[in-house]
Motif scaffolding. Structure first.
Motif, PDB file in Angstrom:
ATOM      1  N   ILE A   1       2.227   1.674  -4.732  1.00 56.85           N
ATOM      2  CA  ILE A   1       2.506   0.507  -3.978  1.00 56.85           C
ATOM      3  C   ILE A   1       2.961   0.947  -2.636  1.00 56.85           C
ATOM      4  O   ILE A   1       2.468   0.376  -1.524  1.00 56.85           O
ATOM      5  CB  ILE A   1       3.536  -0.302  -4.666  1.00 56.85           C
ATOM      6  CG1 ILE A   1       3.138  -1.044  -5.836  1.00 56.85           C
ATOM      7  CG2 ILE A   1       4.236  -1.233  -3.741  1.00 56.85           C
ATOM      8  CD1 ILE A   1       4.024  -1.513  -6.506  1.00 56.85           C
TER       9      ILE A   1
ATOM     10  N   SER B   1       0.802  -0.032   0.981  1.00 59.01           N
ATOM     11  CA  SER B   1       1.621  -0.730   1.831  1.00 59.01           C
ATOM     12  C   SER B   1       1.677   0.069   3.163  1.00 59.01           C
ATOM     13  O   SER B   1       2.318  -0.442   4.168  1.00 59.01           O
ATOM     14  CB  SER B   1       3.137  -0.670   1.214  1.00 59.01           C
ATOM     15  OG  SER B   1       3.113  -1.623   0.025  1.00 59.01           O
TER      16      SER B   1
ATOM     17  N   THR C   1       3.016  -6.139  -1.132  1.00 59.58           N
ATOM     18  CA  THR C   1       2.274  -5.048  -0.431  1.00 59.58           C
ATOM     19  C   THR C   1       1.638  -5.523   0.890  1.00 59.58           C
ATOM     20  O   THR C   1       1.632  -5.033   1.771  1.00 59.58           O
ATOM     21  CB  THR C   1       1.095  -4.619  -1.436  1.00 59.58           C
ATOM     22  OG1 THR C   1       1.694  -4.198  -2.640  1.00 59.58           O
ATOM     23  CG2 THR C   1       0.584  -3.404  -0.896  1.00 59.58           C
TER      24      THR C   1
ATOM     25  N   VAL D   1       4.098  -6.338   3.223  1.00 64.29           N
ATOM     26  CA  VAL D   1       4.637  -5.046   3.981  1.00 64.29           C
ATOM     27  C   VAL D   1       3.797  -4.438   4.913  1.00 64.29           C
ATOM     28  O   VAL D   1       4.087  -3.941   5.998  1.00 64.29           O
ATOM     29  CB  VAL D   1       5.136  -4.254   2.560  1.00 64.29           C
ATOM     30  CG1 VAL D   1       5.509  -2.939   3.106  1.00 64.29           C
ATOM     31  CG2 VAL D   1       6.257  -4.762   1.868  1.00 64.29           C
ATOM     32  N   LEU D   2       2.448  -4.264   4.486  1.00 65.19           N
ATOM     33  CA  LEU D   2       1.475  -3.692   5.511  1.00 65.19           C
ATOM     34  C   LEU D   2       1.342  -4.233   6.571  1.00 65.19           C
ATOM     35  O   LEU D   2       1.329  -3.611   7.796  1.00 65.19           O
ATOM     36  CB  LEU D   2       0.183  -3.498   4.532  1.00 65.19           C
ATOM     37  CG  LEU D   2      -0.935  -2.968   5.300  1.00 65.19           C
ATOM     38  CD1 LEU D   2      -0.636  -1.307   5.451  1.00 65.19           C
ATOM     39  CD2 LEU D   2      -2.355  -3.028   4.500  1.00 65.19           C
TER      40      LEU D   2
ATOM     41  N   LEU E   1      11.234   0.474  -0.076  1.00 67.99           N
ATOM     42  CA  LEU E   1      10.295  -0.638  -0.161  1.00 67.99           C
ATOM     43  C   LEU E   1      11.196  -1.688  -0.448  1.00 67.99           C
ATOM     44  O   LEU E   1      12.074  -1.369  -1.465  1.00 67.99           O
ATOM     45  CB  LEU E   1       9.228  -0.516  -0.708  1.00 67.99           C
ATOM     46  CG  LEU E   1       8.074   0.491  -0.172  1.00 67.99           C
ATOM     47  CD1 LEU E   1       6.815   0.618  -1.079  1.00 67.99           C
ATOM     48  CD2 LEU E   1       7.486   0.111   1.105  1.00 67.99           C
TER      49      LEU E   1
END
Length: 520
Positions: free
Chosen positions: A32, A36, A72, A75-76, A316
């Motif tokens: 993850i 991310s 994910t 976040v990315l 995260l």
């Protein structure tokens, strides 16, 4: 079983379960983070905080928290738009504060308003994606050498289509290890084997990992062509001291704390992480063999504290995660001690034995996750939902399709929409009971209104009144009604006026009369 048992009372069950969850969580934490666009170690930090901090504060006995695969893409995108991981961490701190506020305001009750059909659909959808996304690992695909290419829950249809090209890149060593691992897991799940002493004491996934490492070593010395090299095994940083661990921590940059972009990310993560947590919590309670009910507001508070800490030290964002939770329950966990054990093992593993963990073939972990995915989406589940009728099956299947085709939240949203439509239909159909009888006074029609008649029932009542023929005696009975909306009262008053044109006599019982400003 006591709802608040001593945490040390069931160590014989909780420690093996915690080990299984650790084995499931470890590759997900790393993967993850990679998917991310975050530092690799941020996934490990999130797993440790999710297990130890959130696990300690949570009121759930079965739920396990960790880095959220469902977040994910968010976040990315956020890291890219905010310009740095450090600025993103400031948003994670704010998201944690928002979740704490949700908990204090008792906003967790929203989780109770999601129908069972949608929750079961969520579980099955996650199971299907988990199976699809583990296939490349099971076949030893390593073209990109990047765990992020095949992370569960991320619906990369290009990657799914590429599954058809596996025949050209299959690593037969991985295939053999996968088949052996699945065989062991199936044997370990047999009722007869479960009743045995060995089956009770030794978790199947542990045997899978140990045997997988051993098989790969045999390949190295005797069949080199089958040997799985570094890219097909777990990859962890090698640490020699606590100082090395501290050096891998990342701290937030609050210089943009007042920017709207940071707050938008914080609010988005706070809301979506809370919703995903509440749904996972509800799902975990449903598979808990003791049917305990977890306090949702306490869970939101615990998640908020966890995410604040993650933001401050470089982790995260975390949520309650159903894959970890289901692995926890199916492995026999009885208290939240198993979640704590999994967090401690994550920390201990990267500190003490990263070299040994780096020997574990990803094919072993893929086999474990394939079994978890299968348990979430058994054929029997589909049959059971179908037998319950369309009002249960359709939201269930739509949720699954939405999750597999789009993502977790879209699937849940579609399932909820279908479930609400069925609620509206039921309200439309169940607004009243129609009784017709013949007396010396002529044909009498009695309309008995239901206990609660809202604007949702207006259409059904209008249709019934419009279909009444001429020269009838109509009795509209509200004796059983506790609530009659103004909209419905207006319909009745309008009918009294229009009924005269059809020579219909209208009588109302226990229904409040209202004045209509204009009937024309």
């Amino acid at each position: 079983m006591n709802s608040s048992p001593n945490l040390f009372k069931h160590l014989g069950s909780d420690i093996p379960a915690g080990l299984v969850v650790f084995l499931v969580a470890l590759p997900l934490c790393l993967g993850i983070a990679l998917a991310s666009g975050a530092p690799l170690f941020s996934g490990i930090i999130a797993g440790v905080v999710g297990g130890i901090v959130v696990g300690s504060l949570s009121g759930s006995h079965t739920s396990v928290s960790g880095p959220a695969a469902g977040l994910t893409v968010i976040v990315l995108t956020a890291i890219t738009e905010l310009g740095s991981f450090e600025v993103f961490l400031s948003a994670v701190v704010l998201a944690g504060i928002i979740q704490i506020i949700f908990g204090i305001l008792k906003a967790g009750i929203i989780g109770y308003y999601f129908p069972t059909s949608v929750i079961k659909g969520m579980l099955a959808g996650i199971g299907i994606i988990l199976i699809i996304k583990q296939i490349p690992y099971a076949f030893g695909v390593n073209e990109t050498k990047n765990l992020g290419e095949y992370i569960p829950f991320i619906n990369d249809w290009g990657a799914v289509r590429d599954l058809g090209n596996l025949t050209g890149v299959i690593d037969w060593g991985a295939v053999i290890i996968t088949i052996v691992s699945l065989s062991i897991l199936i044997i370990w799940d047999l009722p007869a084997f479960k009743r045995g002493v060995f089956g009770k004491l030794v978790p199947g996934p542990l045997v899978v990992v140990l045997l997988g490492v051993g098989l790969n070593k045999l390949f190295k010395f005797f069949i080199p062509v089958l040997y799985l090299d570094t890219e097909d095994k777990v990859i962890l940083p090698i640490l020699s001291s606590l100082g090395d661990f501290a050096n891998l921590l990342t701290f937030p940059d609050f210089s943009q704390i007042l920017s709207s972009e940071v707050w938008i990310v914080a609010i988005t993560i706070g809301i979506i992480a809370s919703l995903e947590t509440l749904l996972s919590l509800e799902a975990a309670d449903k598979i808990d063999q003791y049917k305990r009910v977890s306090p949702p507001n306490k869970e939101l508070f615990a998640q908020g504290i966890g995410n604040m800490i993650n933001g401050f030290i470089g982790g995260l964002p975390v949520t309650a995660v159903i894959v970890r939770s289901s692995a926890n329950v199916t492995s026999g966990a009885k208290t939240k001690m198993s979640a704590l054990v999994h967090g401690v093992l994550l920390f201990a593993s990267v500190m003490l034995i990263p070299g040994l963990l780096n020997l574990i073939p990803l094919a072993c972990l893929a086999a474990i996750l394939l079994q978890v995915g299968y348990k979430l989406t058994k054929v029997s589940l589909f049959k059971t939902q179908a037998k319950l009728g369309w009002d249960q099956f359709l939201p269930f299947i739509i949720t699954i399709v939405g999750i597999v085709v789009f993502d977790l939240l879209v699937g849940i949203g579609l399932g909820m929409c279908v479930a609400v439509i069925y609620i509206l239909i039921r309200n439309y159909e169940n607004s009243h009971v129609l009784e017709e009888s013949t007396t010396t006074k002529g044909n009498t029609i009695r309309i008995k209104l239901s206990e609660e008649v809202s604007f949702l029932n207006k259409g059904s009542l209008i249709k019934t009144l419009d279909e009444i023929e001429e020269d009838k005696h109509v009795i509209i009975d509200g004796s059983n009604s506790k609530v009659i909306d103004y909209d419905v009262l207006e319909v009745i008053e309008n009918f009294k006026v229009t009924a005269k044109t059809k020579n219909i006599k209208v009588e109302t019982i226990n229904i409040q009369s209202i004045k209509i400003a204009s009937l024309h």
